[in-house]
Design a protein around this motif. Sequence first.
Motif, mmCIF file in Angstrom:
data_model
loop_
_atom_site.group_PDB
_atom_site.id
_atom_site.type_symbol
_atom_site.label_atom_id
_atom_site.label_comp_id
_atom_site.label_asym_id
_atom_site.label_seq_id
_atom_site.Cartn_x
_atom_site.Cartn_y
_atom_site.Cartn_z
ATOM 1 N N TYR A 1 54.394 36.506 24.163
ATOM 2 C CA TYR A 1 53.729 35.224 23.803
ATOM 3 C C TYR A 1 53.503 34.756 25.331
ATOM 4 O O TYR A 1 52.532 34.122 25.641
ATOM 5 C CB TYR A 1 54.883 34.246 23.122
ATOM 6 C CG TYR A 1 54.144 33.077 23.238
ATOM 7 C CD1 TYR A 1 53.140 32.508 22.171
ATOM 8 C CD2 TYR A 1 54.376 32.053 24.111
ATOM 9 C CE1 TYR A 1 52.713 31.244 21.820
ATOM 10 C CE2 TYR A 1 53.651 30.816 24.025
ATOM 11 C CZ TYR A 1 52.792 30.498 22.981
ATOM 12 O OH TYR A 1 52.288 29.199 22.859
ATOM 13 N N ASN A 2 54.556 34.469 26.221
ATOM 14 C CA ASN A 2 54.553 33.837 27.460
ATOM 15 C C ASN A 2 53.497 34.735 28.261
ATOM 16 O O ASN A 2 52.541 34.025 29.084
ATOM 17 C CB ASN A 2 55.739 33.899 28.255
ATOM 18 C CG ASN A 2 56.628 32.893 27.518
ATOM 19 O OD1 ASN A 2 56.093 31.859 26.848
ATOM 20 N ND2 ASN A 2 58.048 32.981 27.655
ATOM 21 N N ALA A 3 53.238 35.992 28.203
ATOM 22 C CA ALA A 3 52.657 36.650 29.138
ATOM 23 C C ALA A 3 51.019 36.576 28.701
ATOM 24 O O ALA A 3 50.148 36.283 29.344
ATOM 25 C CB ALA A 3 52.758 38.264 28.932
ATOM 26 N N THR B 1 45.024 44.000 28.348
ATOM 27 C CA THR B 1 45.554 43.241 29.429
ATOM 28 C C THR B 1 46.984 43.205 29.291
ATOM 29 O O THR B 1 47.833 43.380 30.061
ATOM 30 C CB THR B 1 44.626 42.097 29.870
ATOM 31 O OG1 THR B 1 43.556 42.294 30.048
ATOM 32 C CG2 THR B 1 45.318 41.543 31.162
ATOM 33 N N LEU B 2 47.552 42.855 28.160
ATOM 34 C CA LEU B 2 48.736 42.317 27.960
ATOM 35 C C LEU B 2 49.559 43.928 27.842
ATOM 36 O O LEU B 2 50.726 43.832 28.666
ATOM 37 C CB LEU B 2 48.926 41.728 26.354
ATOM 38 C CG LEU B 2 50.335 41.498 25.893
ATOM 39 C CD1 LEU B 2 51.213 40.522 26.952
ATOM 40 C CD2 LEU B 2 50.387 40.880 24.650
ATOM 41 N N GLY B 3 48.963 44.752 26.968
ATOM 42 C CA GLY B 3 49.638 46.166 27.316
ATOM 43 C C GLY B 3 50.018 46.653 28.716
ATOM 44 O O GLY B 3 50.897 47.286 29.104
ATOM 45 N N THR B 4 48.818 46.432 29.615
ATOM 46 C CA THR B 4 48.890 46.810 31.109
ATOM 47 C C THR B 4 50.218 45.972 31.631
ATOM 48 O O THR B 4 50.728 46.590 32.249
ATOM 49 C CB THR B 4 47.685 46.597 31.761
ATOM 50 O OG1 THR B 4 46.445 47.393 30.963
ATOM 51 C CG2 THR B 4 47.583 47.055 33.141
ATOM 52 N N ALA B 5 50.018 44.835 31.298
ATOM 53 C CA ALA B 5 51.069 43.848 32.143
ATOM 54 C C ALA B 5 52.606 44.103 31.677
ATOM 55 O O ALA B 5 53.428 44.220 32.442
ATOM 56 C CB ALA B 5 50.846 42.446 31.940
ATOM 57 N N MET B 6 52.709 44.611 30.363
ATOM 58 C CA MET B 6 54.046 44.822 29.627
ATOM 59 C C MET B 6 54.286 46.290 29.959
ATOM 60 O O MET B 6 55.403 46.729 29.412
ATOM 61 C CB MET B 6 54.016 44.423 28.225
ATOM 62 C CG MET B 6 53.976 42.949 28.133
ATOM 63 S SD MET B 6 54.227 42.452 26.518
ATOM 64 C CE MET B 6 55.748 42.409 26.449
ATOM 65 N N SER B 7 53.407 47.289 30.482
ATOM 66 C CA SER B 7 53.753 48.779 30.635
ATOM 67 C C SER B 7 53.920 49.245 29.486
ATOM 68 O O SER B 7 54.777 50.219 29.074
ATOM 69 C CB SER B 7 54.762 48.875 31.500
ATOM 70 O OG SER B 7 54.816 48.432 32.824
ATOM 71 N N THR C 1 51.069 48.183 21.016
ATOM 72 C CA THR C 1 52.516 47.943 21.019
ATOM 73 C C THR C 1 52.416 46.425 21.601
ATOM 74 O O THR C 1 53.303 45.817 20.885
ATOM 75 C CB THR C 1 53.158 48.964 22.016
ATOM 76 O OG1 THR C 1 53.076 50.286 21.615
ATOM 77 C CG2 THR C 1 54.471 48.661 22.211
ATOM 78 N N ALA C 2 51.869 46.222 22.368
ATOM 79 C CA ALA C 2 51.918 44.759 22.786
ATOM 80 C C ALA C 2 51.281 43.939 21.790
ATOM 81 O O ALA C 2 51.824 42.929 21.538
ATOM 82 C CB ALA C 2 50.760 44.577 24.023
ATOM 83 N N LYS C 3 50.497 44.203 21.048
ATOM 84 C CA LYS C 3 49.850 43.446 19.974
ATOM 85 C C LYS C 3 50.775 43.333 18.924
ATOM 86 O O LYS C 3 51.265 42.227 18.132
ATOM 87 C CB LYS C 3 48.623 44.172 19.193
ATOM 88 C CG LYS C 3 48.089 43.298 18.196
ATOM 89 C CD LYS C 3 46.752 43.934 17.690
ATOM 90 C CE LYS C 3 46.254 43.383 16.585
ATOM 91 N NZ LYS C 3 44.856 43.692 16.111
#
Length: 77
Positions: free
Chosen positions: A56-58, A32-38, A43-45
């Motif tokens: 962190y905030n997302a 979900t974080l990866g999707t939110a951060m495109s 990579t998000a991890k």
Amino acid sequence: MEKKNNVLTNGLKTKEEINALEKRLQYGDFTTLGTAMSCSPDTAKKRFFRGNVEAYNALDKIITSREQAIQDIKNNI
């Protein structure tokens, strides 16, 4: 080798805050974080574990929203 506290999130979040968020992680949160951060979940991890304050905030918002949705559903059943 462990990072110093002031390096993580440029000193905006403490090591304790980061550890507390890590304990609340569940399967799929980085997807979900990866999707939110495109970007990819991997990579998000990496961004999160390198101390990126936006990641962190997302992730905090994603986890809090999930927990709130679960609580709302439990209360209505």
